[in-house]
Structures are given as structure tokens and as C-alpha cells.
Design a protein around this motif. Structure first.
Motif, mmCIF file in Angstrom:
data_model
loop_
_atom_site.group_PDB
_atom_site.id
_atom_site.type_symbol
_atom_site.label_atom_id
_atom_site.label_comp_id
_atom_site.label_asym_id
_atom_site.label_seq_id
_atom_site.Cartn_x
_atom_site.Cartn_y
_atom_site.Cartn_z
ATOM 1 N N SER A 11 0.819 -1.210 0.000
ATOM 2 C CA SER A 11 0.000 0.000 0.000
ATOM 3 C C SER A 11 0.856 1.265 0.000
ATOM 4 N N ARG A 26 -1.113 -0.856 -5.489
ATOM 5 C CA ARG A 26 -2.572 -0.976 -5.377
ATOM 6 C C ARG A 26 -3.281 0.105 -6.179
ATOM 7 N N LEU A 51 -6.048 3.367 0.612
ATOM 8 C CA LEU A 51 -5.669 1.955 0.614
ATOM 9 C C LEU A 51 -4.782 1.590 1.803
#
Length: 432
Positions: free
Chosen positions: A112, A117, A281
Motif C-alpha cells: 500500500s 494498489r 488503501l
């Protein structure tokens, strides 16, 4: 901080949206402990850990990403933890199983921090995004119907119509009718007001009772993971690689898929990208890591956040409200448990939000089989398999196959091919 004027919202609207999402998802602080306690864990430990993880993830989402999305331990992942991991991999205990969750959380956190992501979100074809959003809508509407008994299991047709004379079904239908009327009249906070009215009726009809209201939160076993190096050592000692991979893969796509669905519903997706994606995220990966330390299974962004969005939530103030309510709820476990124990109170919100999210079906290109069928698989398989990640997996696998045979393989981002292979491996060879 929350840019209320810029987002054309007010503090009152955001607070009502937070209340709406909270009461739609608060069942998790009762359901999650009841599932994980099957492993032998103290109920109070999981109850407190569930709230800690939800507060950490949701506060981060609100303060740093400024999105009205709630984060909490995910359904499905807790069942996998309790019944497929503990006792099934060489007889490991729940203490050791939390090492796998913690390591998966650390890897998740590292991913992340990179653009991986965010790149994943941008690489997903639009039709799959629309299918994911619509599939989640169908899934949560199905959950709402099933939890109240409006839809029941059927020996021949799998599902059938429930007993319409049942008090629970009648209460759910009443709540659904009241909420729909309020929404049709464009009443602000219609979903939350509908839940309040339904709760009052439930109380006076004897379906909602309160035995005990107040209880102090506690952690009977303290920290489950106190030393990160010990946790990493447990993964190697007990060969929990497949478990870590399963947690990681399912969590990435459950959360990413849910976040796309909520963001699409709220209009946060700009072109192919989602602003402040990294900050958003990071919330669930951080919550998963912290949650494992205190004693709960991996966290995920909650599809119930769409109920708050439908109530007008547009900023992180909604998430901060949710986090504060979780903190308050930690002192009123029995009371909140009573409210969340009556499915008819929250089911109408799930059903209505599900219908709103199904609108994304209209955006799918149904004229091209290579675009339409993968989206169809996502939509239909989420409710039929009771798994968001399984629906996403089948979409990811079928799309590249069709594109290759039609000579359109260059249209697909390389990362989609990679995950199509990983999903195939997971579905074919790993527990799910």
C-alpha cells in the motif's frame, strides 16, 4: 480539513451519514466475536479487538484520505480464519494463526505504500469496475433479504420466498416501505430515519429487548502479537505460506473491489483513477496489522459504507463520526448487540442501497461478449458464492481468456494477466 463546502455538504449531513453507516454495519462487533470465539478465544478479547481495528482503519480513512468509507474486520475472512486455518494446518492455535494475519498485514502495508494498489485500480477495465459495483449491490441486497427471512433456503430451487406472516419479515417489509417512502420524498437521512422508526416498532412489538446496557471493554489475553519477529518466525516454523497468501490475495481484492464500488457509487472515480488512493488503501492494511496484534481477523472496507453515501456522506467527517461511534459502542456492547441482533432494522438500508448500486449495469458494454460476459460473471457470482473476491476472480480470469482468443490481448494491462494467473491458482489449489 474535510472541505465541506468544496464537496457541497454540511456537518449535519455528514454526521447523519456516519450514523447511517454505523448502524448498518455495527452488527460486526457482535458477529465477529461470536465467530472467532469458536476457536477458543475469549468473546471480550475479540469484541475489543474488533472495535480497535475498526477505529484505526476508519479514522485513517477519514483523516488522511477524506473519504466516507468505513473499515472493519471482514465477513468471510473471519470464517476462513476460524474454521479453515485454526486447527486445520497442523493443529495450529489461534495465537499462531494471528501470526499469519499479522505477516499478511505487513506485506499488505508495504504494498500500500507503493503505487502497486493504485496501479491495480487504474488497470482494471471499466466494464469490470461497473460489474464489481453492481455485483456488490446485488450481493448486499441479497444479504438484506436473506437475513430477515424474506428469502429463505429451498431444497429444490436453492432459494424461495419466506413466511410473509413472520414477525421479522413483516417488520423488515414495514421498514423497507417506510424508508422507500422517505427516499421518494427526498427526505435527508431517510435511511437512518427509517432505521430509527423500525427500531421503535421493533421495541413495542417485543422483537427488540434490552437485558443489559453497559459493559466496560477488556482484553483478557492482552496483545496477541507482541513481537513481530516471533510472528514472522511462526509463519516459517508452521509453513503458513499458503495461509498468508490467501489472506493477502482475498484482502487486497475484497477491499479494492469494495472501495471501487463505494467510490463509483459516490462519484469519486475520476477517469480511471481514484484521488488519494494511496491514503485510502493504507487504511485497511494498517487496520489489519493492528487488529492482528489485539486479536481479530483481517479488515476490509465495508460495502455498508454505501448506505452512508446514499444518505449524503461525501467526506472523511462521515468516517470520523463512524469511528467515534465505535468508541462509544465499546462501552455499550450489550445495547448495540441488541439493536444489531434484529436484522429487520438494518436490512432495508442494505436492500435499497443494493438497488441503487445495480444502476451501474447500464454502463456496461453489453454489445461486446468479451466485455459483457466477464462483468456478468462478477455480478452473478458474488451473491451465488457469497464472496466478493470469488466474483472478482472469475471476472479477472475470463476477461484475458476472451481477449486473447479475439486477438485483443494488447487491450489488457499486464497486471491483469498476472492476477488472472494468481486467481486461478487460488481458486484451483488454495482454500477459499
Amino acid at each position: 480539513m474535510f472541505k465541506l463546502e468544496e464537496n457541497k455538504t454540511t456537518m449535519k449531513t455528514e454526521v447523519i451519514a456516519g450514523l447511517t453507516t454505523f448502524f448498518t454495519m455495527v452488527y460486526i462487533i457482535v458477529v465477529n466475536p461470536s465467530i472467532l470465539s469458536e476457536t477458543g478465544m475469549p468473546f471480550e478479547q475479540v469484541f475489543s479487538a474488533t472495535i480497535i481495528a475498526a477505529v484505526v482503519g476508519t479514522l485513517w480513512m477519514g483523516l488522511f484520505a477524506n473519504y466516507p468509507i468505513a473499515v472493519a474486520p471482514g465477513m468471510g475472512l473471519n470464517v476462513y480464519f476460524a474454521f479453515s486455518v485454526v486447527g486445520s494446518h497442523g493443529g495450529i492455535t489461534y495465537h499462531t494463526a494471528f501470526s499469519a494475519v499479522f505477516v499478511a498485514g505487513l506485506i499488505f502495508l508495504l504494498l500500500s505504500l507503493t503505487k502497486f494498489r493504485q496501479l491495480l485500480i487504474e488497470s482494471i477495465p471499466d466494464n469490470l469496475k461497473f460489474g464489481i459495483s453492481a455485483g456488490i449491490g446485488l450481493f448486499i441486497a441479497f444479504i438484506g433479504f436473506k437475513n430477515t427471512g424474506i428469502i429463505t433456503s429451498h431444497p429444490e430451487n436453492l432459494v424461495g420466498l419466506g413466511d410473509l406472516h413472520s414477525p421479522t419479515v413483516l417488520l423488515a417489509l414495514f421498514g423497507l416501505a417506510v424508508t422507500l417512502i422517505l427516499m421518494a420524498l427526498k427526505v435527508n437521512g431517510a435511511l437512518f430515519i427509517g432505521m430509527i422508526i423500525t427500531s421503535i416498532v421493533a421495541y413495542f412489538t417485543g422483537q427488540l429487548t434490552f437485558d443489559k446496557v453497559f459493559a466496560l471493554p477488556s482484553l483478557p489475553e492482552g496483545l496477541m502479537i507482541a513481537n513481530p519477529f516471533t510472528a514472522i518466525g511462526d509463519v516459517f516454523q508452521y509453513s503458513l505460506y499458503a495461509v498468508v497468501f490467501s489472506f493477502l490475495l482475498v484482502t487486497i481484492f475484497d477491499t479494492t473491489g469494495t472501495m471501487i464500488g463505494v467510490a463509483e457509487q459516490a462519484g469519486f472515480i475520476k477517469g480511471k483513477s481514484m484521488p488519494r488512493a494511496k491514503e485510502a488503501l493504507l487504511s485497511d492494511s494498517l487496520a489489519t496489522t493492528v487488529g492482528a496484534m489485539f486479536g481479530t481477523s483481517p479488515t476490509t472496507a465495508y460495502i455498508e459504507s454505501t448506505s452512508g453515501v446514499a444518505a449524503g456522506g461525501k467526506t472523511g467527517l462521515t468516517s470520523v463520526t463512524i469511528a467515534l461511534l465505535f468508541i462509544i459502542a465499546s462501552f455499550f456492547g450489550p445495547l448495540v448487540g441488541s439493536l444489531s441482533g434484529v436484522a429487520a432494522i438494518t436490512a432495508p438500508a442494505l436492500i435499497i442501497v443494493g438497488s441503487l448500486m445495480m444502476g451501474h449495469i447500464a454502463k456496461i458494454n453489453w454489445n461486446e461478449m468479451d466485455e459483457a460476459f466477464p462483468a456478468f460473471l462478477v455480478i452473478i457470482c458474488m451473491p451465488l458464492t457469497s464472496s466478493i473476491s470469488t466474483g472478482i476472480a472469475l471476472g479477472f480470469i475470463s476477461l484475458p481468456i476472451l481477449k486473447m482468443f479475439m486477438g485483443k490481448w494488447r487491450e489488457i494491462h499486464p497486471i491483469v494477466y498476472i492476477f488472472a494467473i494468481l486467481f486461478f491458482i487460488q481458486l484451483a489449489f488454495l482454500p477459499h
